[in-house]
Structures are given as structure tokens and as C-alpha cells.
Design a protein around this motif. Sequence first.
Motif, mmCIF file in Angstrom:
data_model
loop_
_atom_site.group_PDB
_atom_site.id
_atom_site.type_symbol
_atom_site.label_atom_id
_atom_site.label_comp_id
_atom_site.label_asym_id
_atom_site.label_seq_id
_atom_site.Cartn_x
_atom_site.Cartn_y
_atom_site.Cartn_z
ATOM 1 N N ILE A 196 0.861 -1.183 0.000
ATOM 2 C CA ILE A 196 0.000 0.000 0.000
ATOM 3 C C ILE A 196 0.896 1.230 0.000
ATOM 4 N N ILE A 197 0.697 2.083 -0.978
ATOM 5 C CA ILE A 197 1.454 3.351 -1.029
ATOM 6 C C ILE A 197 0.465 4.479 -0.865
ATOM 7 N N ALA A 198 0.711 5.367 0.089
ATOM 8 C CA ALA A 198 -0.141 6.541 0.301
ATOM 9 C C ALA A 198 0.597 7.770 -0.209
ATOM 10 N N ILE A 199 0.079 8.363 -1.275
ATOM 11 C CA ILE A 199 0.645 9.595 -1.823
ATOM 12 C C ILE A 199 -0.151 10.745 -1.216
ATOM 13 N N CYS A 200 0.501 11.532 -0.366
ATOM 14 C CA CYS A 200 -0.187 12.533 0.453
ATOM 15 C C CYS A 200 -0.202 13.899 -0.234
ATOM 16 N N ASP B 140 5.177 12.132 0.104
ATOM 17 C CA ASP B 140 4.639 13.495 0.099
ATOM 18 C C ASP B 140 4.547 13.962 -1.343
ATOM 19 N N GLY B 141 3.340 13.843 -1.903
ATOM 20 C CA GLY B 141 3.163 14.168 -3.320
ATOM 21 C C GLY B 141 2.988 15.649 -3.593
ATOM 22 N N GLY B 142 2.379 16.363 -2.643
ATOM 23 C CA GLY B 142 2.164 17.798 -2.831
ATOM 24 C C GLY B 142 1.077 18.126 -3.833
ATOM 25 N N GLN B 143 0.192 17.161 -4.156
ATOM 26 C CA GLN B 143 -0.838 17.402 -5.164
ATOM 27 C C GLN B 143 -2.038 18.138 -4.583
ATOM 28 N N ASP B 144 -2.775 18.815 -5.469
ATOM 29 C CA ASP B 144 -4.059 19.408 -5.126
ATOM 30 C C ASP B 144 -5.159 18.365 -5.361
ATOM 31 N N ILE B 145 -6.403 18.744 -5.097
ATOM 32 C CA ILE B 145 -7.607 17.963 -5.392
ATOM 33 C C ILE B 145 -7.723 16.720 -4.515
ATOM 34 N N TYR B 146 -6.733 15.830 -4.575
ATOM 35 C CA TYR B 146 -6.796 14.582 -3.817
ATOM 36 C C TYR B 146 -5.879 14.649 -2.600
ATOM 37 N N SER B 147 -6.476 14.564 -1.411
ATOM 38 C CA SER B 147 -5.669 14.588 -0.188
ATOM 39 C C SER B 147 -4.833 13.319 -0.069
ATOM 40 N N PHE B 148 -5.449 12.180 -0.389
ATOM 41 C CA PHE B 148 -4.722 10.916 -0.443
ATOM 42 C C PHE B 148 -4.962 10.254 -1.789
ATOM 43 N N ILE B 149 -3.895 9.740 -2.390
ATOM 44 C CA ILE B 149 -3.991 8.811 -3.503
ATOM 45 C C ILE B 149 -3.351 7.524 -3.019
ATOM 46 N N LEU B 150 -4.126 6.455 -2.970
ATOM 47 C CA LEU B 150 -3.636 5.174 -2.452
ATOM 48 C C LEU B 150 -3.424 4.206 -3.609
ATOM 49 N N ALA B 151 -2.238 3.654 -3.715
ATOM 50 C CA ALA B 151 -1.925 2.628 -4.700
ATOM 51 C C ALA B 151 -1.826 1.298 -3.967
ATOM 52 N N VAL B 152 -2.698 0.391 -4.306
ATOM 53 C CA VAL B 152 -2.707 -0.928 -3.677
ATOM 54 C C VAL B 152 -2.324 -1.940 -4.742
#
Length: 555
Positions: free
Chosen positions: A509-513, A542-554
Amino acid sequence: MATKQLTGQLFAGMILGGAENLKTNADIVNDLNVFPIPDGDTGDNMSRTILGGADRLGAEVLDDLSRTARECAEGMLLSARGNSGVILSQFFEGLAKGLENKSSVDARGLADAFKSGVSQAYSAVVKPTEGTVLTVMREATEFAAGKTDGDSTLESFFEAFTEEMYESLDRTPEKLPVLREAGVIDSGGAGFVYIIEGMSRVLRGETAAAPSSSGMPAPEKTQAADSFGPDSRMDFGYCTEVLLQLRSDREGAESLSAEAVSEFLSGIGDSVVAFRTGTRVKLHVHTFEPDKVLAYCRRYGEFVSVKIENMSIQHSESTVVNRFVRQTPAKKKERSEFGVVAVAQGDGIKTLFEGFGADYIVDGQQTMNPSAEDFIRAFDAVNADKIIVFPNNSNIVLTAKQAGELYSGSEVYVVPSTTIAEGYAALTLLDLTSGDISVILDELRAAVESVVTGTVTWAVRDSVTNGIKVKKGDWLGFAGHELCYAGTTKSGAACALLGKIDMTDKAVIIAICGKDVTEEDKAPLREYIEANFAGTEFYEVDGGQDIYSFILAVE
């Protein structure tokens, strides 16, 4: 492409391209507006100025370069607004003088005309300030002219001009403390950059010139008069602009010079710009005594237009935001066998993708999809025989494929990644060592198919989706494209959507914040994964993206 001669037709098309590009990006230029004090909206002012020139370029004036340039300059004179708009009109006035009596010119002739434009722009300003659009015009012209000879093409001239134009724009904060303090580049210089970019694209054949200026920009913003009351301080005076038609029956009108007008204006104000073209005088000044300006002008003629704005109102409403991003391609690398282009938004994600082997990042997100032209610029910069593209958004896949079909300089292969998580997974497994594009693409597609994406964002309105009642402001959790949670915390949404994902055969599980995620948001997610998915590897980015607070790659 190698274009040796600038004709009236080509010049008109380039003007239309420059006008359209600035019009599209005018708000970005407006947000940079800090010097010397807010003076209207620089982007809108410059846009209206060049559109005034573009609107004069009908088919009847395209047969001759000299005539085309003259019509454009006169249209800009009549439409010039604001300090930067007036300076811009004078650059094109000087350009027209440099192209006078010429049906076409080569790169050296164009370089000489640009020098004439710079000279005219500087001469219109009583006290030229370095670190403004004037500096950008001058330094880019000097650099490009120095690299231009009899073998140069128009493309090589604009390539050199653009290279130094950006460098000069980047240096403007070094010359003006107010820019350095605000952390931005000069707004007028940025507006000029957008014009040159648009002109260059038409020259390179990347954008077809529109048959017209595509309409005027949005109506001029009205000032919020209620922000200036009976006890307000008048700190900044009035931005005063006049276009004056000199009258033959007024004493002294025939001999009135721009220098004399400038001398008068300098005695009652600053930011003085004044010039005379034929029997018309255009002036701009910041003054506490606009009535004296009007009275002075009436001695010599009648008003074609007058604009007087309270700059204290402008100042109180002004905010400074730097959204300026370079649009021109990076310099080409040496030709290579493979190149990789990926779409991403957020500094952390971009850095991560570059570390995984992406040669070029196309900026884009859910609400800011790149165009086919953006991809083509990326392909040019990558300069490889075979280019692999990761769109990372379902809305961008078709655009990337279309760009690949249009592009003839390389073989383009689009990996159908529809989310950042899929692109992340594929890039981590990118292996080009086999040299076999079929094998490489099969491995990447398999990586994409193995990923389940979870996303957390917020609701912008009330609704009922998938049987779940959603209130505006709720945090939403999506497993794939299916809404599975609506609640009060972003970490709660992330945990809930993980509970909906089939974890069979999933090991990572990768959480891109996103940029809004705090340590307090991350802690509950860590605890949930530790308690419910023992043995699963977990990584945070720490992705630094807008719109999505978390993007989870499973995966």
C-alpha cells in the motif's frame, strides 16, 4: 522547419497567436501585479492593447509587411491601456518603423526591427525602470540579434530570443526589491513572454492563426467604490490615461512634442509615459491632480479617450499570486533510443517520477488537463526514437494518443495509465535494458492492471451517490471510481476505502499525500493499516498534489 522570410501574412498570423495566448493567460499576469503599486490589471491591459492591433489585421492589409506592421501598431496605439500596455504599443510602433517600406525581411532584418522596437519603448518612458518589461525586451533582443547572421532562420531568431527572454524575466527580482520581496517576476515582462510564445508557436506551425482575435477579453473590472469611504486615505493618487487628438486650430498643437508633454507630467506625477504618433498624443501618469492633466490637454486638442482610476482602491484590493509557468519546451537533449513522458501534478510526485526515469513531466491534474500541443512540446524536448507516455488520468489518455498520432519525430507509445497510482506502479517497474519495446510495454501494462487506486477528496455540493448521502464539505473516499464513504475526516475516508478494496494477493500500500495532509491526518491511516493489514508493506510519499488529499496505490 526553416523559414527565411517574414511576410505580412505570416506576421499577422503571429500577432493573432500572440494576442490569443496572452488573452488566455491574462489572469496569471494580473496576479503578478506588484510594481510600482497596483495599476489596473496588467494582463487585461496588455491583452486589450495587442487585441486592438490584431483587430486591424484584415485580409486587405496582409499583402505587405510594412503595411501590416503599421496597421497593427496604430490599432495598439488606440487600444493601449495601463503603463505596460502603453510600453507594449510603443515596442510595436518601433517595430513598425523598423519594417517600414519592406515587403518582407529575413532574420537579420527582423532583429534590426526588434532593436527599433526596444529603442521606441524606452524613449516613451521618462524614467525607464530596469527589472520591468523594458528590460526583458532589451536583453532578449540584444542576445538574439547577437546570434543572428545571414544564415539564420526566423525560427532560430525566436529560439534565441525566447531563451534569453526567460533568463531576463527570471532576473527581474534581482533588479527590483519589490519583486524580490513578493517572490514574483515582473508582470509586464510575463505578459510580453506570453505574446512572444504565441507568436513563436504560429511560426513553428504548432498553432494555426485564428481568422480574428477571437473576441475581446472579459469586460474591464469595475472598481469596488464602496471600499473607499469618507475617512479613507488617498495614498496613491490616480492612474490617468489620455488619448488626445491634436487640433489644427489650437495654438502650439502642431509643434507639441512628446518631450514637452513628459516634462509637464513629470511636474505633477510619476510613472510618466508619453508619445506622439502623427496628430495624436498618448499619455499615462500617476498623479494626485488629474484635473491639471485634462486642462493641459485641452489647450492642444480634444479627447479621444480618458481613463482616471483611484489607485488607492486598486491597492486595497490587490493580492499577489505567482501562477506563472513556462510554456516553451526545454532545450532538446541529445537524441536517445528511449524517452519517457509522464503527466503529474504536485512537486513531490513530479520529483518522484523523475527519479523513476521520466525525462519530461507534463503538468496536469483532474481540473487542468494538458492539450495535445503540451504533449508535442514534451516529445520535442525528450528527443528520442521511441517515447513512452504515461497519461495517469482517464481524461488524458485520448489526448496523449492523438498527440502521438500527430507527432512525426518519434514513435510514440501510450501506456493506458488512468491514475497517478497506476503511473507510479508502472514507473517503479520501468526497465528499458531489453531494448525490445514490445516486452517493455507488456511489462508496463501488466503493472498498470495490477493496481487498485483509492482516492480521498472533498464534496463541493450536496448529493446522493451510490446510496450514500453526501453533504458539501464532506470527505469522500473512492475505491476505483466507486464512492464508498462520506464523512468528516480525510483519514477516516482513507481507512474506509481501504476496507472496501479486495486485498487478495495485494502486498503493498502506497499513500501519496496531498499538500493539505498533516501528520495528524497520517497517524490514523498508519494505525488502521497496521491493525488490519498485518504483513502488508506500507509506504508514504509526500506528493504535494491538489484535489486529492490521499492517492492510495494498492498492488
